[in-house]
Motif scaffolding. Structure first.
Motif, short mmCIF file in Angstrom:
data_model
loop_
_atom_site.label_atom_id
_atom_site.label_comp_id
_atom_site.label_asym_id
_atom_site.label_seq_id
_atom_site.Cartn_x
_atom_site.Cartn_y
_atom_site.Cartn_z
N UNK A 1 0.82 -1.21 0.00
CA UNK A 1 0.00 0.00 0.00
C UNK A 1 0.85 1.26 0.00
N UNK A 2 2.01 1.22 0.63
CA UNK A 2 2.88 2.40 0.65
C UNK A 2 3.25 2.82 -0.76
N UNK A 3 3.61 1.86 -1.60
CA UNK A 3 3.95 2.19 -2.98
C UNK A 3 2.78 2.77 -3.74
N UNK A 4 1.58 2.23 -3.51
CA UNK A 4 0.38 2.74 -4.18
C UNK A 4 0.11 4.18 -3.76
N UNK A 5 0.20 4.47 -2.46
CA UNK A 5 -0.07 5.82 -1.97
C UNK A 5 0.96 6.80 -2.52
N UNK A 6 2.23 6.41 -2.54
CA UNK A 6 3.28 7.30 -3.05
C UNK A 6 3.06 7.59 -4.53
#
Length: 275
Positions: free
Chosen positions: A142-147
């Motif tokens: 999810x961190x990659x998606x949000x970034x």
């Protein structure tokens, strides 16, 4: 009355195009969610009765809200700087912001993949300066998606904010200070309420645009972070389940419309409260 009637007639082709391009597909989508076998509300019952599907809907809404918040947090100072700079500097800032929109989202997605991967640029730099303990894999989660989606959403947040901020009368800030208000009070009680239309427009655009987004989550996300856009594509393209796919798309449309109405009313109340 006659000139007004002429203007309305001139708008008819544009309204017809909007109806053909937007209203008809939405109506067709909604219709298929009821007519695909076994028909009726069965597909909606499957969607709302499945905890896994509702988890994906909730995860998508939460992720879109996080992207909206990050875009507002990072876009606000950029918009403020552009609105309070000289015309030349403002044009430069807005030119850089607008230029980012011309880069393909696929290119951006794979660029973030190269930067944030376990063996990517970021971890390589951290290792080179002796910070191996800070190395993380920031993709396929999810961190990659949000970034990735925040980088996509920030320009859509900056542009409406700048439009409102550039028309703000700074004499109101001086008047508030002369009346004894502190800077923080002036910011929250005078400045923010008067730029709420820009905040509302930016938040609405970013939230709706990222709620059902497909490309960046499919590149930067992982199996445990499937978004509703990916699920709809899988239902229709892979399994051919048009009934459940169109039902999910209708739920997505309903969530987007509810958010739009809620933020529109919030913006109106903020403006009324500040007047």
């Amino acid at each position: 009355m006659r000139p007004m009637l002429r203007v309305e007639k001139l708008l008819l082709p544009a309204l017809g195009l909007v109806a053909l391009a937007f209203v008809y597909p939405a109506a067709e989508l909604l219709g298929r969610s009821f007519t695909e076998p076994p028909g009726g509300f069965s597909h909606y019952q499957d969607v709302f009765g499945s905890s896994s599907l509702m988890t994906i809907v909730g995860r998508s809404a939460l992720t879109a809200a996080l992207v909206m918040a990050v875009s507002l947090l990072l876009g606000f100072p950029v918009a403020w700087l552009a609105a309070n700079s000289s015309p030349r500097v403002a044009k430069l800032i807005l030119g850089v912001v607008a230029a980012s929109l011309f880069v393909s989202v696929i290119v951006r997605g794979y660029s973030w993949l190269a930067i944030l991967d376990r063996n990517g640029v970021l971890n390589t730099v951290l290792g080179a300066i002796g910070l191996e303990s800070m190395q993380r894999t920031l993709v396929h989660n999810r961190a990659g998606v949000v970034i990735g989606m925040s980088q996509y959403g920030i320009p859509f947040m900056i542009l409406p904010l700048y439009d409102v901020m550039s028309r703000f009368d700074n004499r109101l800030l001086a008047a508030s200070a002369n009346l004894g208000a502190r800077q923080w009070t002036t910011f929250w009680r005078v400045y923010v309420p008067l730029i709420l239309p820009g905040i509302g427009a930016g938040c609405t655009i970013v939230f709706i645009a990222t709620l059902g987004y497909y490309v960046l989550p499919s590149i930067l996300g992982g199996p445990g972070d499937v978004m509703i856009g990916e699920l709809i594509a899988d239902k229709i393209q892979t399994t051919g389940d048009w009934g459940q796919g169109t039902a999910l798309a209708s739920v997505l449309l309903a969530v987007a419309l509810l958010f739009f109405v809620a933020f529109y009313r919030f913006s109106l109340r903020g403006r009324e409260g500040s007047s």
